[in-house]
Design a protein around this motif. Structure first.
Motif, mmCIF file in Angstrom:
data_model
loop_
_atom_site.group_PDB
_atom_site.id
_atom_site.type_symbol
_atom_site.label_atom_id
_atom_site.label_comp_id
_atom_site.label_asym_id
_atom_site.label_seq_id
_atom_site.Cartn_x
_atom_site.Cartn_y
_atom_site.Cartn_z
ATOM 1 N N VAL A 38 -10.522 123.741 -28.742
ATOM 2 C CA VAL A 38 -9.781 123.030 -27.703
ATOM 3 C C VAL A 38 -10.745 122.119 -26.944
ATOM 4 C CG1 VAL A 38 -8.348 123.245 -25.645
ATOM 5 C CG2 VAL A 38 -8.101 124.894 -27.514
ATOM 6 N N ARG A 39 -10.541 120.834 -27.101
ATOM 7 C CA ARG A 39 -11.429 119.818 -26.503
ATOM 8 C C ARG A 39 -10.553 118.681 -26.003
ATOM 9 N NH1 ARG A 39 -14.016 123.579 -27.537
ATOM 10 N NH2 ARG A 39 -15.962 123.809 -28.749
ATOM 11 N N THR A 40 -10.018 118.849 -24.832
ATOM 12 C CA THR A 40 -9.082 117.827 -24.359
ATOM 13 C C THR A 40 -9.064 117.835 -22.834
ATOM 14 O OG1 THR A 40 -6.861 116.919 -24.723
ATOM 15 C CG2 THR A 40 -7.016 119.325 -24.464
ATOM 16 N N GLY A 41 -8.116 117.139 -22.222
ATOM 17 C CA GLY A 41 -8.083 117.103 -20.774
ATOM 18 C C GLY A 41 -7.104 116.070 -20.264
ATOM 19 N N ALA A 42 -7.169 115.841 -18.978
ATOM 20 C CA ALA A 42 -6.298 114.855 -18.341
ATOM 21 C C ALA A 42 -7.083 114.142 -17.251
ATOM 22 C CB ALA A 42 -5.073 115.537 -17.734
ATOM 23 N N THR A 43 -6.772 112.881 -17.084
ATOM 24 C CA THR A 43 -7.401 112.078 -16.031
ATOM 25 C C THR A 43 -6.294 111.425 -15.213
ATOM 26 O OG1 THR A 43 -9.412 111.668 -17.305
ATOM 27 C CG2 THR A 43 -8.852 110.046 -15.608
ATOM 28 N N ALA A 44 -6.431 111.503 -13.905
ATOM 29 C CA ALA A 44 -5.420 110.919 -13.011
ATOM 30 C C ALA A 44 -6.024 109.751 -12.252
ATOM 31 C CB ALA A 44 -4.921 111.976 -12.027
ATOM 32 N N ILE A 45 -5.281 108.655 -12.184
ATOM 33 C CA ILE A 45 -5.695 107.490 -11.388
ATOM 34 C C ILE A 45 -4.610 107.251 -10.348
ATOM 35 C CG2 ILE A 45 -6.245 105.022 -11.408
ATOM 36 C CD1 ILE A 45 -6.360 106.782 -14.705
ATOM 37 N N LEU A 46 -4.996 107.290 -9.078
ATOM 38 C CA LEU A 46 -4.035 107.094 -7.977
ATOM 39 C C LEU A 46 -4.304 105.757 -7.297
ATOM 40 C CD1 LEU A 46 -4.209 110.253 -8.470
ATOM 41 C CD2 LEU A 46 -3.462 110.477 -6.091
ATOM 42 N N VAL A 84 8.258 99.746 -15.611
ATOM 43 C CA VAL A 84 7.181 98.968 -14.984
ATOM 44 C C VAL A 84 7.414 97.481 -15.240
ATOM 45 C CG1 VAL A 84 4.706 98.469 -15.004
ATOM 46 C CG2 VAL A 84 5.498 100.841 -15.126
ATOM 47 N N GLU A 85 7.765 97.149 -16.474
ATOM 48 C CA GLU A 85 7.982 95.750 -16.800
ATOM 49 C C GLU A 85 9.188 95.171 -16.080
ATOM 50 O OE1 GLU A 85 4.822 95.210 -17.951
ATOM 51 O OE2 GLU A 85 5.921 93.574 -18.904
ATOM 52 N N GLU A 86 10.251 95.959 -15.979
ATOM 53 C CA GLU A 86 11.488 95.440 -15.378
ATOM 54 C C GLU A 86 11.347 95.259 -13.875
ATOM 55 O OE1 GLU A 86 14.357 94.891 -17.294
ATOM 56 O OE2 GLU A 86 15.185 93.885 -15.551
ATOM 57 N N LEU A 87 10.809 96.259 -13.223
ATOM 58 C CA LEU A 87 10.777 96.240 -11.757
ATOM 59 C C LEU A 87 9.445 95.760 -11.206
ATOM 60 C CD1 LEU A 87 12.655 99.597 -11.067
ATOM 61 C CD2 LEU A 87 13.608 97.294 -11.261
ATOM 62 N N GLY A 88 8.426 95.727 -12.049
ATOM 63 C CA GLY A 88 7.148 95.196 -11.600
ATOM 64 C C GLY A 88 6.362 96.135 -10.716
ATOM 65 N N ASN A 89 6.601 97.442 -10.836
ATOM 66 C CA ASN A 89 5.829 98.357 -10.003
ATOM 67 C C ASN A 89 5.618 99.717 -10.664
ATOM 68 O OD1 ASN A 89 8.078 100.212 -9.298
ATOM 69 N ND2 ASN A 89 8.875 98.448 -8.185
ATOM 70 N N ILE A 90 4.676 100.471 -10.093
ATOM 71 C CA ILE A 90 4.378 101.830 -10.531
ATOM 72 C C ILE A 90 4.652 102.751 -9.344
ATOM 73 C CG2 ILE A 90 2.406 103.372 -10.957
ATOM 74 C CD1 ILE A 90 1.407 101.486 -13.030
ATOM 75 N N GLU A 91 5.252 103.908 -9.642
ATOM 76 C CA GLU A 91 5.680 104.796 -8.554
ATOM 77 C C GLU A 91 5.126 106.204 -8.663
ATOM 78 O OE1 GLU A 91 9.922 104.300 -8.998
ATOM 79 O OE2 GLU A 91 10.113 105.989 -10.359
ATOM 80 N N THR A 92 4.178 106.415 -9.588
ATOM 81 C CA THR A 92 3.525 107.725 -9.715
ATOM 82 C C THR A 92 2.030 107.493 -9.915
ATOM 83 O OG1 THR A 92 3.596 107.806 -12.148
ATOM 84 C CG2 THR A 92 5.543 108.637 -10.969
ATOM 85 N N PRO A 93 1.247 108.567 -9.810
ATOM 86 C CA PRO A 93 -0.113 108.466 -10.324
ATOM 87 C C PRO A 93 -0.049 108.115 -11.809
ATOM 88 C CG PRO A 93 0.157 110.484 -9.041
ATOM 89 C CD PRO A 93 1.528 109.889 -9.207
ATOM 90 N N ILE A 94 -1.111 107.546 -12.327
ATOM 91 C CA ILE A 94 -1.222 107.280 -13.769
ATOM 92 C C ILE A 94 -2.002 108.435 -14.391
ATOM 93 C CG2 ILE A 94 -2.242 105.752 -15.506
ATOM 94 C CD1 ILE A 94 -2.060 103.528 -13.244
ATOM 95 N N ILE A 95 -1.446 109.009 -15.448
ATOM 96 C CA ILE A 95 -2.152 110.080 -16.139
ATOM 97 C C ILE A 95 -2.563 109.614 -17.526
ATOM 98 C CG2 ILE A 95 -1.975 112.438 -17.077
ATOM 99 C CD1 ILE A 95 -1.919 112.386 -14.042
ATOM 100 N N LEU A 96 -3.789 109.925 -17.904
ATOM 101 C CA LEU A 96 -4.227 109.746 -19.291
ATOM 102 C C LEU A 96 -4.451 111.138 -19.873
ATOM 103 C CD1 LEU A 96 -6.922 106.943 -18.783
ATOM 104 C CD2 LEU A 96 -4.442 106.713 -19.055
ATOM 105 N N THR A 97 -4.076 111.327 -21.132
ATOM 106 C CA THR A 97 -4.273 112.622 -21.776
ATOM 107 C C THR A 97 -4.267 112.430 -23.287
ATOM 108 O OG1 THR A 97 -3.498 114.917 -21.836
ATOM 109 C CG2 THR A 97 -1.800 113.200 -21.744
ATOM 110 N N ASN A 98 -4.000 113.504 -24.050
ATOM 111 C CA ASN A 98 -3.947 113.327 -25.508
ATOM 112 C C ASN A 98 -2.521 113.012 -25.971
ATOM 113 O OD1 ASN A 98 -2.460 115.673 -26.669
ATOM 114 N ND2 ASN A 98 -4.051 116.856 -25.633
ATOM 115 N N THR A 99 -2.417 112.490 -27.161
ATOM 116 C CA THR A 99 -1.167 111.968 -27.714
ATOM 117 C C THR A 99 0.006 112.929 -27.584
ATOM 118 O OG1 THR A 99 -2.540 110.831 -29.323
ATOM 119 C CG2 THR A 99 -0.182 110.940 -29.799
ATOM 120 N N LEU A 100 -0.214 114.170 -27.992
ATOM 121 C CA LEU A 100 0.915 115.093 -28.042
ATOM 122 C C LEU A 100 1.194 115.762 -26.694
ATOM 123 C CD1 LEU A 100 0.453 116.719 -31.575
ATOM 124 C CD2 LEU A 100 1.779 114.720 -30.910
#
Lengths: 356, 356, 356, 356
Positions: free
Chosen positions: D40-48, D78-94
């Motif tokens: 197990v080698r994975t994780g999550a990154t949050a950008i606020l 995001v494309e339709e309304l032009g905004n983001i309303e949560t933190p952005i999370i990066l993680t693994n595909t599944l």
């Protein structure tokens, strides 16, 4: 009773034998309906492009976004690669991740997919939060798998089922609807089928009759009140041999069908169209020895009849969803009435659509 | 006679005083009609967003492409920068370069533009080649400049004028049409105006009445014959303070209005919508001392009434073009009949739209 | 001298025999160079996808827009139908309409096109207004036809020729450049060729060497002065059997090649990529008896080497344009120096790229 | 050691004080790293985007898709309304659905969001399945919430952390990287920050030095073997007052930075760029009394320096991820070596980038 039972025909093309998206060879549809206590009114609907392992035998596909206030999963990969590799699931807004997760499980566990490490689940949604305790996120992965397992090629169940269990349209009870069109043999004899999950507003028109206006129930009818928001998920299937580019063009026409029912694709609406071809001549194997695929494609010039079929089938599928949906009470005692059929029949007569 | 003169209202919103795109404050429209001998039947129509030097005071704008079988000039820069910097010209397919050239000349020669070395002309077109000797390319730069110079803010002339001189719609004579809608004061009181150049096909519906089907004159009505091809250019103007993103969303709704007339956006159709805002609060000066512009923008949540207005105005503009157009003979003795008003009035009665 | 003559290789793939877009089977290129008096420095360049009647035998194509501050003609129809039906012309910004008109004349007058009434001319441009009296619009239709007629399959002439006659890049004289790559036989042996018209800015890098920075000549090098604006037209040809979707993906990679030269796709830049396939197995006849076309297509999984080839060929084509261009004086005594080769050779040595 | 510690500067602009995306006022980043057992080698990154309730105070945003073989959630809204309303999370595909679900929980449970029934979670991913048992789906909602809670405005931890724990780039160990650029005061003094999750291939270049080629480790280096697939998630933040349209343009430039590292955006790559502005003058309140918002926007003409900053910051962030990542063993004994720093330092010297 359907609109067609009343003798009203929408458009000029013939329907398929079932007047259902399952008229398209190979397409299967299944529902899971979740009604619990006084405030759970939701579900999931699965659309399968064919009987086999869809990951291993992908189908060409495209997604068109009429208005993107929605949470559909899977858009970018479908657009980039031009195919779909899972069943399509429709559900409620806040259950999209659960449904996507279920599709991953489903795909990873299928025979032949033991080495798969990347799956692009396609999940659409509308917001059933008026009748349903949507914040409770009651849909589970099991429910979604049940919808997939329930899929068959019979006439699609319509109304308050599956993903349409708790939806609202034009201020009335919405739901699942379906319809199909078959081109004349001279034009290829292809079938186009539509399945919709209706949850939107505007000024309802049925076969051109201004029902919403006559009932004085429409967006802006009492100035500032009343919202047309909500969404409409539309799925188009065809056996015509189309690639992703022409499927995208086909998908755009579904929104024209929606327009004819009086929908306005309001700001808060998530109006998405997913289109795919079941033709075996355009099937896309996951792995192949050969770098080159030979495909048979319908020429651009032959698309117009299919466009027409998509418009008609989508319009009728939306109307079918309204006729099939029944009055439902849900969350916080909210009630959505089914469309008032007696009044509508009278209007259809007044407006010359039904002649005794 | 217009459809509204017959007592038929399209949609639920009020029109502006002129029921014309010129109801939008600042908008001016001019035509140049070119009818020569037996086979020249064409022209140009100019739409000006405001009275001043449009290059120096650009307006926010967007272009939506319903179906892109067309030769519109100027798309990519409008999309990238979000503005329009010339009058908009509509003309025939093969005269787009001439019109673009005329717009360059016009802009270069305007006072204040002495140092301008880059201009993005916006020109739309439909193919009037059935009645017009389009291969002869009879439109000149002078004609285009004449259309610009003729522009005023009166009610738009409709039918066989300007870019609509030789066009065909639903198998009948098409042309220029216009309409407008005004929102209630509580919703901002904004005006949305539409101007169309109709040259397309499908299954004509007028106010929901299946005219094409009843007249047995529609795409596919005799199986393989009959083409729905051609195009529809649509221009939307509004005084609501919108940026390019929301103007793009507004533009998408015009195609929904087209759908309600029975258009199908066929394979061979060039269905483009150009939308712009005339609000001074969003005007874009060519050069500015300050790096920052302060703009007032309508919030997303306030867009739905404008979407509805765009749908209604476009639908009515198309119908207006048909009612205004008159029978015309042109190239090779081809004749296009105007819509058969007597029959249509009868149908509107049969279908409960006109009640004596 | 080219960069390759100096022993510097860009990328890891082999070039074709001519290191030119004409290495792609069937492609022909022609220039018309217009140098008159002290201030006319412009021209036209024609790229032909094959030898035959391109309108009757269209080629699959796509256009990607890196930054859309430009006036390219033909975008929307290429995107909708997935093909190109005329030669591609590159010229200056204000001559796009003239070139489009010339392509219409050319197409209408070709044998076999007697009944053609709709043509989609594809014309790209950059702004040569620094050296050229662009407001004078000196390019005529004859010049454009001359470029088409001059087209052959020899190594492309580069530098101050055709549409590159008056252009500027990275503050130096730009022009026409070309390059090609050939895949290993095991990967299909396909050729990808690039042709560019360079007229843009940024921070020049040659084979990774920071030339612009070392010469202290780059965007922002003296704070507020200096503009990176201008544009880069890029044309990609390949004999790989690709449809429009994969050609669009290929086209996107050209901008990555541009990035490697230090381009930044500035606000004022029109960075367009036109990509087409010359493979006969994907040719699109204008008219066909059969509704179905059988095409052979490269699978998605085989695209990556082509992407790499497109990046490398575009980067080298841009560098080639700079090495080929010579110092030129033009309008108002403006002078653009060619890149200082001696200094650059020294830098390439200092940075280990040339080893004696 | 970073590349900059070695004395190598990428680009011509200055970095911010931390050379990290957190140089952009208000931005916070948090990681959750999941290393368990041997596979197990994975994780999550949050950008606020800011410190407050992001749902209630949305930020303007755009997403650009370089290559869409990926499962990013949230694109269409995001494309339709032009905004983001949560933190952005990066993680693994599944684990995208799990992360999306976590963002829904997080948002529903925030104070002030008691009536929220619709949330658009934004989640990006790359596939860490080489080192990580990705099929095991080990990331839980708690892990994702932990990443959000861990967010701070310190210099971003880089390398094998969070979503970068198990990733691979250019055949070496990849990971999280970050960098920033600050414009000169005269150009507004704005900051642009980049954060990347590197998991892609091509022909590695470091500061223009052909490292991949010299190490003979690159895509196609042994003909048919070796895949460049994988993905690169890129997040751009800026305090410049930009709307969604100009943020989309900014986002496109990140792929140009990726190109400069030798990435090729291969067929199997999911290369997405999420860009947002933290400027309070463009903040979008969820609910507002007034229909009109007054916003201050940077003019188009002022964008070029920001484009340059985005290119430079992205390039350096990718290189930073490689320098920070350490050798890791994972699933099935697979090992990914960190980049060979000694050899690379030697190459940087040979190529004149480091001068003693």
């Amino acid at each position: 009773t359907t609109i067609r039972d009343l003798g009203v025909e929408i458009g000029v093309l013939n329907t398929g034998p079932l007047n259902s998206i399952t008229d398209v060879y190979g397409v299967k549809v299944g529902h899971y309906t979740l009604i619990q206590g006084s405030d759970v009114r939701t579900g999931a609907t699965a659309i399968l492009a064919h009987d086999g392992n869809i990951f291993q035998q992908k189908v060409p596909a495209a997604i068109y976004i009429g208005n993107g206030f929605g949470k559909l999963a899977g858009y970018s990969q479908v657009e980039e690669l031009g195919n779909i590799e899972t069943p399509i699931i429709l559900t409620n807004t806040l259950s999209v991740p659960t449904a996507a997760d279920a599709l991953i499980d489903y795909t990873l566990s299928q025979e032949g997919n033991e080495d798969v490490r990347s799956v692009n689940p396609v999940v659409g949604e509308t917001n059933d939060g008026y009748l349903n305790d949507i914040r409770g996120q009651h849909i589970t992965k099991k429910h979604v798998i049940s919808a997939i397992k329930a899929a068959d090629s019979n006439k699609v169940q319509q109304g308050n089922v599956g993903a349409g269990t708790g939806t609202r349209a034009f201020g009335f009870k919405g739901g699942i609807g379906s319809s199909s069109r078959v081109l004349p043999e001279k034009l290829g004899g292809y079938t186009v089928g539509a399945l919709v999950q209706t949850n939107f507003g505007g000024v309802l028109e049925i076969a051109g009759v201004p029902v919403g206006k006559e009932l004085n129930k429409y967006y802006l009818s009492d100035s500032l009140n009343g919202s047309p928001d909500g969404s409409c998920m539309m799925v188009l299937a065809t056996d015509a041999p189309l690639d992703a580019r022409n499927l995208k063009r086909l998908a755009k026409r579904a929104v024209m069908g929606l327009a004819k029912t009086g929908g306005i694709a309001s700001n808060g609406s998530g109006d998405y169209v997913i289109a795919f071809s079941t033709s075996e001549s355009v099937r896309i194997p996951y792995s192949a020895e050969q770098p080159i695929t030979t495909v048979e494609l319908l020429r651009n010039e032959r698309m117009s009849p299919l466009f027409m079929a998509a418009i008609e089938a989508t319009e009728e599928a939306i109307i079918n969803s309204l006729f099939a949906a029944e009055t439902m009470e849900g969350r916080d005692g909210h009630v959505l009435q089914s469309i008032p059929k007696d009044k509508i029949i009278k209007l259809l007569k007044d407006y010359g659509r039904i002649t005794e």
